[in-house]
Design a protein around this motif. Structure first.
Motif, PDB file in Angstrom:
ATOM      1  N   ALA A 136      -4.090   6.614  -1.352  1.00 14.58           N
ATOM      2  CA  ALA A 136      -3.180   5.477  -1.438  1.00 14.58           C
ATOM      3  C   ALA A 136      -3.458   4.645  -2.683  1.00 14.58           C
ATOM      4  CB  ALA A 136      -3.319   4.611  -0.190  1.00 14.58           C
ATOM      5  N   THR A 137      -2.418   3.966  -3.149  1.00  8.39           N
ATOM      6  CA  THR A 137      -2.561   3.002  -4.236  1.00  8.39           C
ATOM      7  C   THR A 137      -2.133   1.626  -3.717  1.00  8.39           C
ATOM      8  OG1 THR A 137      -0.342   3.485  -5.065  1.00  8.39           O
ATOM      9  CG2 THR A 137      -2.173   4.713  -6.027  1.00  8.39           C
ATOM     10  N   VAL A 138      -2.586   0.592  -4.415  1.00  5.34           N
ATOM     11  CA  VAL A 138      -2.337  -0.785  -3.978  1.00  5.34           C
ATOM     12  C   VAL A 138      -1.647  -1.560  -5.095  1.00  5.34           C
ATOM     13  CG1 VAL A 138      -3.430  -2.954  -3.288  1.00  5.34           C
ATOM     14  CG2 VAL A 138      -4.301  -0.773  -2.402  1.00  5.34           C
ATOM     15  N   ARG A 139      -0.613  -2.343  -4.713  1.00  8.35           N
ATOM     16  CA  ARG A 139       0.064  -3.221  -5.672  1.00  8.35           C
ATOM     17  C   ARG A 139       0.078  -4.644  -5.120  1.00  8.35           C
ATOM     18  NH1 ARG A 139       4.445   0.666  -5.901  1.00  8.35           N
ATOM     19  NH2 ARG A 139       5.855  -0.943  -5.100  1.00  8.35           N
ATOM     20  N   LEU A 140      -0.347  -5.595  -5.919  1.00  9.22           N
ATOM     21  CA  LEU A 140      -0.282  -7.000  -5.549  1.00  9.22           C
ATOM     22  C   LEU A 140       0.774  -7.700  -6.395  1.00  9.22           C
ATOM     23  CD1 LEU A 140      -2.986  -6.482  -4.024  1.00  9.22           C
ATOM     24  CD2 LEU A 140      -3.728  -8.734  -4.831  1.00  9.22           C
ATOM     25  N   THR A 141       1.575  -8.529  -5.750  1.00 11.63           N
ATOM     26  CA  THR A 141       2.583  -9.315  -6.461  1.00 11.63           C
ATOM     27  C   THR A 141       2.599 -10.729  -5.903  1.00 11.63           C
ATOM     28  OG1 THR A 141       4.341  -8.716  -4.894  1.00 11.63           O
ATOM     29  CG2 THR A 141       4.048  -7.288  -6.820  1.00 11.63           C
ATOM     30  N   ARG A 142       2.965 -11.688  -6.742  1.00 10.84           N
ATOM     31  CA  ARG A 142       3.201 -13.033  -6.232  1.00 10.84           C
ATOM     32  C   ARG A 142       4.605 -13.042  -5.646  1.00 10.84           C
ATOM     33  NH1 ARG A 142       0.476 -17.072  -6.008  1.00 10.84           N
ATOM     34  NH2 ARG A 142       2.333 -18.402  -5.854  1.00 10.84           N
ATOM     35  N   ASP A 143       4.688 -13.330  -4.359  1.00  8.95           N
ATOM     36  CA  ASP A 143       5.975 -13.298  -3.674  1.00  8.95           C
ATOM     37  C   ASP A 143       6.046 -14.447  -2.676  1.00  8.95           C
ATOM     38  OD1 ASP A 143       8.419 -12.594  -2.642  1.00  8.95           O
ATOM     39  OD2 ASP A 143       7.740 -10.785  -1.625  1.00  8.95           O
ATOM     40  N   PRO A 144       6.003 -15.684  -3.183  1.00 11.98           N
ATOM     41  CA  PRO A 144       5.981 -16.839  -2.267  1.00 11.98           C
ATOM     42  C   PRO A 144       7.259 -16.981  -1.447  1.00 11.98           C
ATOM     43  CG  PRO A 144       6.261 -17.566  -4.540  1.00 11.98           C
ATOM     44  CD  PRO A 144       5.928 -16.108  -4.597  1.00 11.98           C
ATOM     45  N   THR A 150      -6.267 -13.647  -2.042  1.00 14.96           N
ATOM     46  CA  THR A 150      -6.295 -12.189  -1.868  1.00 14.96           C
ATOM     47  C   THR A 150      -6.766 -11.510  -3.152  1.00 14.96           C
ATOM     48  OG1 THR A 150      -4.500 -12.272  -0.260  1.00 14.96           O
ATOM     49  CG2 THR A 150      -4.934 -10.144  -1.301  1.00 14.96           C
ATOM     50  N   SER A 151      -7.749 -10.652  -3.024  1.00 16.99           N
ATOM     51  CA  SER A 151      -8.333  -9.940  -4.157  1.00 16.99           C
ATOM     52  C   SER A 151      -7.892  -8.482  -4.137  1.00 16.99           C
ATOM     53  CB  SER A 151      -9.863 -10.030  -4.097  1.00 16.99           C
ATOM     54  OG  SER A 151     -10.469  -9.026  -4.873  1.00 16.99           O
ATOM     55  N   GLU A 152      -7.329  -8.031  -5.246  1.00 23.69           N
ATOM     56  CA  GLU A 152      -6.915  -6.630  -5.320  1.00 23.69           C
ATOM     57  C   GLU A 152      -8.105  -5.695  -5.128  1.00 23.69           C
ATOM     58  OE1 GLU A 152      -4.576  -3.511  -8.308  1.00 23.69           O
ATOM     59  OE2 GLU A 152      -4.615  -5.655  -8.752  1.00 23.69           O
ATOM     60  N   ALA A 153      -9.243  -6.045  -5.728  1.00 21.92           N
ATOM     61  CA  ALA A 153     -10.434  -5.196  -5.605  1.00 21.92           C
ATOM     62  C   ALA A 153     -10.866  -5.070  -4.152  1.00 21.92           C
ATOM     63  CB  ALA A 153     -11.575  -5.765  -6.449  1.00 21.92           C
ATOM     64  N   ALA A 154     -10.808  -6.177  -3.405  1.00 25.99           N
ATOM     65  CA  ALA A 154     -11.208  -6.137  -1.996  1.00 25.99           C
ATOM     66  C   ALA A 154     -10.238  -5.296  -1.180  1.00 25.99           C
ATOM     67  CB  ALA A 154     -11.283  -7.558  -1.434  1.00 25.99           C
ATOM     68  N   VAL A 155      -8.940  -5.416  -1.472  1.00 25.61           N
ATOM     69  CA  VAL A 155      -7.942  -4.619  -0.746  1.00 25.61           C
ATOM     70  C   VAL A 155      -8.137  -3.146  -1.048  1.00 25.61           C
ATOM     71  CG1 VAL A 155      -5.488  -4.153  -0.451  1.00 25.61           C
ATOM     72  CG2 VAL A 155      -6.275  -6.512  -0.696  1.00 25.61           C
ATOM     73  N   VAL A 213       0.872  -1.176   0.000  1.00 25.70           N
ATOM     74  CA  VAL A 213       0.000   0.000   0.000  1.00 25.70           C
ATOM     75  C   VAL A 213       0.906   1.221   0.000  1.00 25.70           C
ATOM     76  CG1 VAL A 213      -1.822   1.264   1.189  1.00 25.70           C
ATOM     77  CG2 VAL A 213      -1.787  -1.248   1.265  1.00 25.70           C
ATOM     78  N   VAL A 214       0.846   2.008  -1.074  1.00 26.30           N
ATOM     79  CA  VAL A 214       1.729   3.157  -1.260  1.00 26.30           C
ATOM     80  C   VAL A 214       0.957   4.436  -0.921  1.00 26.30           C
ATOM     81  CG1 VAL A 214       3.173   4.439  -2.889  1.00 26.30           C
ATOM     82  CG2 VAL A 214       2.984   1.934  -3.064  1.00 26.30           C
TER      83      VAL A 214
END
Length: 256
Positions: A121-129, A103-108, A44-45
């Motif tokens: 704020a802006t939101v970024r989702l990444t796969r980071d296992p 995890t849903s970007e829209a929900a976040v 969350v930026v």
């Protein structure tokens, strides 16, 4: 999901090519990272309204942003997002979370918009296992860990009445893979005024030789970090690992 570790929150300053970055993180997460159940990284930026010239937070924005961080952490918890730390620099506060596969970007985004108040704020989702953002970016490097340990030790000494500006003999120890490496480091340290004892066999399989040395120094005005950096500069080229320092608490000034 509740944290599966004991939180150990700490801070440090990192220097990047773009400027200073203030790191705040839960060091305790390193004991379990990465969590297979939470492979999605969420950032969350939050752009600051009036950052300092160096890109860090101005005093006036500290409390509003701390309050917003707390509000976002609480608001995102029902989505099973785990907060692991933040990075403040270049005019933004970046909050780092990890969430489940679902995890849903829209929900976040919906939750963030409902809690952001007067910020945008802006939101970024990444796969980071592998939790790279936490392990490779937020987590401190070896030098920063030494400086963090210095801060903790100095705070403990201060509580016990230590006068940091009083010079005192400080004990240091480093560990090495071989006697030859320890001897090379000993010569380098002696050239900087350290009193160095002969290398001794050590009881650690990964570092079977130790080097003990002392020097009289002050601990105020960043001197503890300066001395630490000096030692690291001298021993690391020889494969040495700095084990830290210790000294007696000085509660009285010399009468002479």
């Amino acid at each position: 999901m509740a944290r599966t570790w004991t939180s150990q929150v700490d801070t440090y300053m990192a220097q990047t090519t773009e400027g200073p970055v203030s790191m705040y993180l839960d060091m305790g997460a390193a004991r379990v990272a990465p969590l297979a159940s939470h492979p999605v990284g969420v950032i969350v930026v939050i752009p600051m309204k009036a950052p300092r010239p160096d890109g860090l937070r101005a005093r006036e924005e500290c409390q509003p942003l701390f309050a917003l961080e707390d509000a976002l952490e609480q608001a995102l918890a029902p989505l099973d997002l785990i907060f692991v730390g933040h990075a403040v620099g270049q005019g933004t506060t970046d909050l780092y979370f990890y969430g489940p596969e679902s995890t849903s970007e829209a929900a976040v985004v919906d939750v963030v918009r409902g809690a952001q108040g007067s910020y945008f704020a802006t939101v970024r989702l990444t796969r980071d296992p592998e939790w790279r953002a936490y392990r490779d970016w937020l987590y401190p490097d070896g030098h920063s860990q030494h400086f963090m340990a210095n801060r903790q030790l100095l705070a403990f000494m201060k509580k016990n009445g230590d006068l940091h500006d009083v010079p005192r003999t400080i004990d240091h120890r480093c560990e090495f893979q071989s006697a030859h490496a320890a001897e090379q480091a000993a010569r380098a340290l002696a050239s900087r005024g350290f009193a160095v004892e002969p290398p001794c066999p050590h009881d650690k399989p990964h570092a079977p030789w130790r080097l003990d040395f002392t020097r009289k120094d002050r601990l105020d005005d960043g001197q503890a970090d300066a001395v630490t950096a000096e030692i690291l500069e001298l021993v690391e080229p020889h494969g040495g690992t700095y084990d830290g320092w210790g000294c007696e608490v000085q509660t009285r000034r010399p009468w002479f």
